[in-house]
Write a protein that holds these residues in place. Sequence first.
Motif, PDB file in Angstrom:
ATOM      1  N   ILE A  79      37.838  -4.020  -1.251  1.00  0.00           N
ATOM      2  CA  ILE A  79      39.157  -3.089  -2.149  1.00  0.00           C
ATOM      3  C   ILE A  79      40.222  -2.450  -1.053  1.00  0.00           C
ATOM      4  CG2 ILE A  79      39.146  -0.843  -2.614  1.00  0.00           C
ATOM      5  CD1 ILE A  79      36.458  -0.533  -3.476  1.00  0.00           C
ATOM      6  N   SER A  80      40.544  -2.517   0.058  1.00  0.00           N
ATOM      7  CA  SER A  80      41.499  -2.161   0.964  1.00  0.00           C
ATOM      8  C   SER A  80      42.493  -3.272   1.246  1.00  0.00           C
ATOM      9  CB  SER A  80      40.509  -1.115   2.562  1.00  0.00           C
ATOM     10  OG  SER A  80      40.526   0.063   2.347  1.00  0.00           O
ATOM     11  N   LEU A  81      41.228  -4.363   1.748  1.00  0.00           N
ATOM     12  CA  LEU A  81      42.273  -5.457   1.858  1.00  0.00           C
ATOM     13  C   LEU A  81      43.285  -5.899   0.735  1.00  0.00           C
ATOM     14  CD1 LEU A  81      39.222  -8.009   4.253  1.00  0.00           C
ATOM     15  CD2 LEU A  81      41.494  -6.545   5.193  1.00  0.00           C
ATOM     16  N   TYR A  82      42.458  -5.642  -0.166  1.00  0.00           N
ATOM     17  CA  TYR A  82      43.194  -6.346  -1.443  1.00  0.00           C
ATOM     18  C   TYR A  82      44.934  -5.127  -1.715  1.00  0.00           C
ATOM     19  CZ  TYR A  82      44.177  -6.887  -6.301  1.00  0.00           C
ATOM     20  OH  TYR A  82      45.203  -7.169  -7.332  1.00  0.00           O
ATOM     21  N   LEU A  83      43.790  -4.018  -1.680  1.00  0.00           N
ATOM     22  CA  LEU A  83      45.717  -3.450  -1.667  1.00  0.00           C
ATOM     23  C   LEU A  83      46.117  -3.594  -0.878  1.00  0.00           C
ATOM     24  CD1 LEU A  83      43.700  -0.116  -3.290  1.00  0.00           C
ATOM     25  CD2 LEU A  83      45.061  -1.609  -3.974  1.00  0.00           C
ATOM     26  N   LEU A  84      45.900  -3.460   0.604  1.00  0.00           N
ATOM     27  CA  LEU A  84      47.429  -3.844   1.398  1.00  0.00           C
ATOM     28  C   LEU A  84      47.100  -5.171   1.374  1.00  0.00           C
ATOM     29  CD1 LEU A  84      44.775  -2.936   4.907  1.00  0.00           C
ATOM     30  CD2 LEU A  84      47.145  -1.995   4.484  1.00  0.00           C
ATOM     31  N   GLY A  85      47.363  -6.108   0.979  1.00  0.00           N
ATOM     32  CA  GLY A  85      47.809  -7.399   0.365  1.00  0.00           C
ATOM     33  C   GLY A  85      49.290  -7.088  -0.227  1.00  0.00           C
ATOM     34  N   GLN A  86      48.243  -5.999  -1.431  1.00  0.00           N
ATOM     35  CA  GLN A  86      49.494  -5.593  -2.415  1.00  0.00           C
ATOM     36  C   GLN A  86      51.312  -5.136  -2.328  1.00  0.00           C
ATOM     37  OE1 GLN A  86      49.456  -6.460  -5.826  1.00  0.00           O
ATOM     38  NE2 GLN A  86      47.796  -7.458  -5.814  1.00  0.00           N
ATOM     39  N   SER A  87      50.215  -4.086  -1.495  1.00  0.00           N
ATOM     40  CA  SER A  87      51.762  -3.035  -0.275  1.00  0.00           C
ATOM     41  C   SER A  87      52.799  -4.642   0.359  1.00  0.00           C
ATOM     42  CB  SER A  87      50.638  -2.292   0.497  1.00  0.00           C
ATOM     43  OG  SER A  87      50.430  -1.600   0.056  1.00  0.00           O
ATOM     44  N   PHE A  88      51.863  -5.325   0.974  1.00  0.00           N
ATOM     45  CA  PHE A  88      52.845  -6.632   2.009  1.00  0.00           C
ATOM     46  C   PHE A  88      53.559  -7.109   0.751  1.00  0.00           C
ATOM     47  CE2 PHE A  88      53.610 -10.284   3.912  1.00  0.00           C
ATOM     48  CZ  PHE A  88      53.393 -10.302   5.204  1.00  0.00           C
ATOM     49  N   PHE A  89      53.069  -7.721  -0.417  1.00  0.00           N
ATOM     50  CA  PHE A  89      53.669  -8.301  -1.356  1.00  0.00           C
ATOM     51  C   PHE A  89      54.951  -7.817  -2.312  1.00  0.00           C
ATOM     52  CE2 PHE A  89      54.786  -9.919  -5.964  1.00  0.00           C
ATOM     53  CZ  PHE A  89      54.803 -10.814  -5.398  1.00  0.00           C
ATOM     54  N   GLU A  90      54.856  -5.747  -2.266  1.00  0.00           N
ATOM     55  CA  GLU A  90      56.143  -5.384  -2.532  1.00  0.00           C
ATOM     56  C   GLU A  90      57.435  -4.798  -1.467  1.00  0.00           C
ATOM     57  OE1 GLU A  90      53.089  -1.932  -5.329  1.00  0.00           O
ATOM     58  OE2 GLU A  90      53.631  -1.887  -3.066  1.00  0.00           O
ATOM     59  N   GLN A  91      57.005  -5.431  -0.187  1.00  0.00           N
ATOM     60  CA  GLN A  91      57.975  -5.282   0.351  1.00  0.00           C
ATOM     61  C   GLN A  91      58.396  -6.445   0.665  1.00  0.00           C
ATOM     62  OE1 GLN A  91      56.061  -3.320   4.306  1.00  0.00           O
ATOM     63  NE2 GLN A  91      55.196  -2.024   3.051  1.00  0.00           N
ATOM     64  N   LYS A  92      57.427  -7.830   1.106  1.00  0.00           N
ATOM     65  CA  LYS A  92      57.588  -8.990   1.379  1.00  0.00           C
ATOM     66  C   LYS A  92      57.762 -10.246   0.655  1.00  0.00           C
ATOM     67  CE  LYS A  92      57.286  -7.941   5.260  1.00  0.00           C
ATOM     68  NZ  LYS A  92      58.657  -8.425   6.538  1.00  0.00           N
ATOM     69  N   GLY A  93      57.356 -10.276  -0.831  1.00  0.00           N
ATOM     70  CA  GLY A  93      57.555 -10.687  -1.800  1.00  0.00           C
ATOM     71  C   GLY A  93      56.808 -11.850  -2.220  1.00  0.00           C
ATOM     72  N   VAL A  94      56.190 -11.657  -1.201  1.00  0.00           N
ATOM     73  CA  VAL A  94      54.735 -12.834  -0.812  1.00  0.00           C
ATOM     74  C   VAL A  94      53.586 -12.530  -0.727  1.00  0.00           C
ATOM     75  CG1 VAL A  94      56.178 -14.888  -0.215  1.00  0.00           C
ATOM     76  CG2 VAL A  94      55.440 -13.687   1.417  1.00  0.00           C
ATOM     77  N   PHE A  95      52.294 -13.118  -0.522  1.00  0.00           N
ATOM     78  CA  PHE A  95      51.180 -12.286  -0.317  1.00  0.00           C
ATOM     79  C   PHE A  95      50.610 -12.534   1.317  1.00  0.00           C
ATOM     80  CE2 PHE A  95      50.585 -11.879  -4.900  1.00  0.00           C
ATOM     81  CZ  PHE A  95      50.217 -11.051  -4.555  1.00  0.00           C
ATOM     82  N   PRO A  96      49.913 -12.148   2.369  1.00  0.00           N
ATOM     83  CA  PRO A  96      49.564 -12.135   3.729  1.00  0.00           C
ATOM     84  C   PRO A  96      49.363 -13.640   3.664  1.00  0.00           C
ATOM     85  CG  PRO A  96      48.835 -10.265   3.215  1.00  0.00           C
ATOM     86  CD  PRO A  96      49.151 -11.449   1.937  1.00  0.00           C
ATOM     87  N   GLN A  97      49.749 -14.477   4.184  1.00  0.00           N
ATOM     88  CA  GLN A  97      49.119 -16.226   4.749  1.00  0.00           C
ATOM     89  C   GLN A  97      47.515 -15.624   4.813  1.00  0.00           C
ATOM     90  OE1 GLN A  97      50.173 -17.100   8.943  1.00  0.00           O
ATOM     91  NE2 GLN A  97      49.573 -19.412   8.715  1.00  0.00           N
ATOM     92  N   GLY A  98      47.387 -16.431   4.189  1.00  0.00           N
ATOM     93  CA  GLY A  98      45.153 -16.782   4.097  1.00  0.00           C
ATOM     94  C   GLY A  98      45.228 -16.322   2.167  1.00  0.00           C
ATOM     95  N   GLU A  99      46.006 -15.660   2.162  1.00  0.00           N
ATOM     96  CA  GLU A  99      45.423 -14.791   0.647  1.00  0.00           C
ATOM     97  C   GLU A  99      45.256 -15.937  -0.162  1.00  0.00           C
ATOM     98  OE1 GLU A  99      45.547 -11.525  -1.666  1.00  0.00           O
ATOM     99  OE2 GLU A  99      45.937 -11.314   0.369  1.00  0.00           O
TER     100      GLU A  99
END
Length: 227
Positions: A120-140
């Motif tokens: 759950i936390s990894l997923y939400l951290l990925g969503q926060s990253f997307f909001e800032q960068k416009g892409v998901f973290p590498q490996g998503e």
Amino acid sequence: MSSKSWYLDNPTLFQQIKDDVSRNFPMMITFTVNDVVLIRGNLQLYDNTHHEIDQYTIEIELPKSYPKGIPVVREINNRIPKIPDRHVYDKGGLCLFLLEEKWKYYKEGTSIVDFINGPISLYLLGQSFFEQKGVFPQGERSHGVKGIVELYTEILQTDDTEIIKTFVEYLCEPITRGHWPCYCKSGKKIRNCHMNILAEYRNKIEPEIAMNSLTYLLREEIDSKKK
């Protein structure tokens, strides 16, 4: 077989979950609605130095078969768009991981605390990253059938859709027959070729999950032929 809801049948486990959630996630509560156990509230996300970097309002619905089955998780503050490109199912459930990777992210015996702190936390951290960068973290992993193909491409080291489809078809079967032609198209019987890989993932991916993915793969194949 008991007709009681699981939390009535196992009050000790229910109390443990309530205590663990209260102790580890002070902004979340555990309660029941219409015989369904829900965990709801704000989940705080921290960096490596334990500084809060974000928080989301979520709801976790424990399945009626708990501790079997995977809990359904929803973001309930309308922050994450309910669209496939943001890894959200049509009904609002969050796509935390492909079901094929359940063995990796939600092993049997996973506690609710580990589930929240892990996928759950990894997923939400990925969503926060997307909001800032416009892409998901590498490996998503991609969503839907594209993510399924990505997974099996990694397992089989090929993007040949026929090889992938045959491999998934074999996973759907309750047992493996050694005389089957190997999915790799070598012309050999599977017992003399890649039986070890199929055996490894048969122990990780349940036939019902493979069947679900096969349905998506076949539907994609049909749709591509119509174009």
